[in-house]
Design a protein around this motif. Sequence first.
Motif, short mmCIF file in Angstrom:
data_model
loop_
_atom_site.label_atom_id
_atom_site.label_comp_id
_atom_site.label_asym_id
_atom_site.label_seq_id
_atom_site.Cartn_x
_atom_site.Cartn_y
_atom_site.Cartn_z
N LYS A 154 0.83 -1.20 0.00
CA LYS A 154 0.00 0.00 0.00
C LYS A 154 0.87 1.25 0.00
CE LYS A 154 -3.63 -2.53 2.42
NZ LYS A 154 -4.47 -2.64 3.65
N LEU A 155 0.39 2.28 -0.69
CA LEU A 155 1.13 3.54 -0.84
C LEU A 155 0.43 4.65 -0.06
CD1 LEU A 155 3.22 5.39 -2.29
CD2 LEU A 155 1.57 5.57 -4.17
N SER A 156 1.19 5.39 0.72
CA SER A 156 0.66 6.52 1.47
C SER A 156 1.34 7.80 0.98
CB SER A 156 0.91 6.34 2.97
OG SER A 156 0.13 7.24 3.72
N THR A 157 0.55 8.84 0.79
CA THR A 157 1.03 10.07 0.15
C THR A 157 0.85 11.28 1.05
OG1 THR A 157 0.54 9.24 -2.07
CG2 THR A 157 0.68 11.62 -1.82
N GLY A 158 1.85 12.15 1.07
CA GLY A 158 1.77 13.41 1.80
C GLY A 158 2.68 14.44 1.17
N ASP A 159 2.51 15.69 1.56
CA ASP A 159 3.26 16.77 0.93
C ASP A 159 4.55 17.13 1.66
OD1 ASP A 159 2.15 17.83 -1.52
OD2 ASP A 159 0.33 18.20 -0.37
N SER A 160 4.93 16.33 2.66
CA SER A 160 6.17 16.61 3.39
C SER A 160 7.13 15.44 3.26
CB SER A 160 5.87 16.85 4.88
OG SER A 160 5.04 17.99 5.04
#
Length: 263
Positions: free
Chosen positions: A170-176
Motif C-alpha cells: 500500500k502507498l501513502s502520500t503526503g506533501d512533506s
Amino acid sequence: MVSHGDKSEDAVVSQHQDRPISTVVIITAAMQTEALPLVNKFQLTEDLESVFPKGVPWVRYHGVYKDLNINLVWPGKDLTLGVDNVGTLSASLVTYASIQALKPDLIINAGTAGGFKAKGAGIGDVFLASECAFHDRRIPIPVFDTYGVGLRQAFPAPNLVKELNLKVGKLSTGDSLDMPPQDEASIIANDAAVKDMEGAAVAYVADLLKVPAIFVKAVTDIVDGEKPTAEEFLQNLSAVTAALDQAVTQVIDFINGKCLSDL
C-alpha cells in the motif's frame, strides 16, 4: 482505479477489455532526475508545441515504442524558485491536464518513494501499489475523516505482478518529506509499505475521470531506518532511478499488445 463503493473499475474493464492498450501516459515523480532516463530509454521527443495551457511549466515527451503511443509527463520546475515541482498539487493538475489532452488508456505513475523495513522494503526494491491513500489530510469530523484519507484502489494487475515478480504494498502520500508523529500514525493506519508525495493525488484524478492507473515505486530510503531521510534519499537516488527505469521498461514491454483485462 476505483474508490470504495464505486463500480467504475468494472465499467472500465468491460468497456475496454477487448481493445489492446494503445496510449499510455507516464506521470513521473517531480524530480527531473527520475524522468530523463525513461525519456532516453524510449527515445521520446520533447513536445515543443505543448498540449498544456500556455505558461505552465509541465513538460511532455512523446514517441512510439513497439505498438504503444508513449507520453511521459514531468511537472517541470517552479517558475519562481527553479526547483522541481514536487507534491500533490502539481501531480493532480498534471494528471488532469494529461487525461484531458491525451485520452490515455492507462496511466503509469512512476517514481521513487520511501519504504518501511517493517513491511519488507529495502533500498532499490520496486513496488506496485495495491492502493493509495493520504496521510496528512486530517479532518476529525465523521465522514470527512474518510474523505481526507481518500483511499483509492490501484487498477488490479495480477499477471503483471506475477510476470515481473514485483513487490506489492500500500502507498501513502503526503506533501512533506519528513514524518512527524501525526503523519507516522496515519501512515501506520494506512498500512503503508511505501510513502511518496504524489501517488494518491494521481489516483484521485484517475478515479474521478475513470482512467485505469498503476503505481510503480522504487525505494530510495528506509523511513523507519537509522539514516536521515533526506541524506539517504540523495545518496541512493541515482542507483534507484536506474532500478525504476528498468522496472518501468519491463512494465511497458509487458503491456504492449495486451488489453486491460490481460494485466
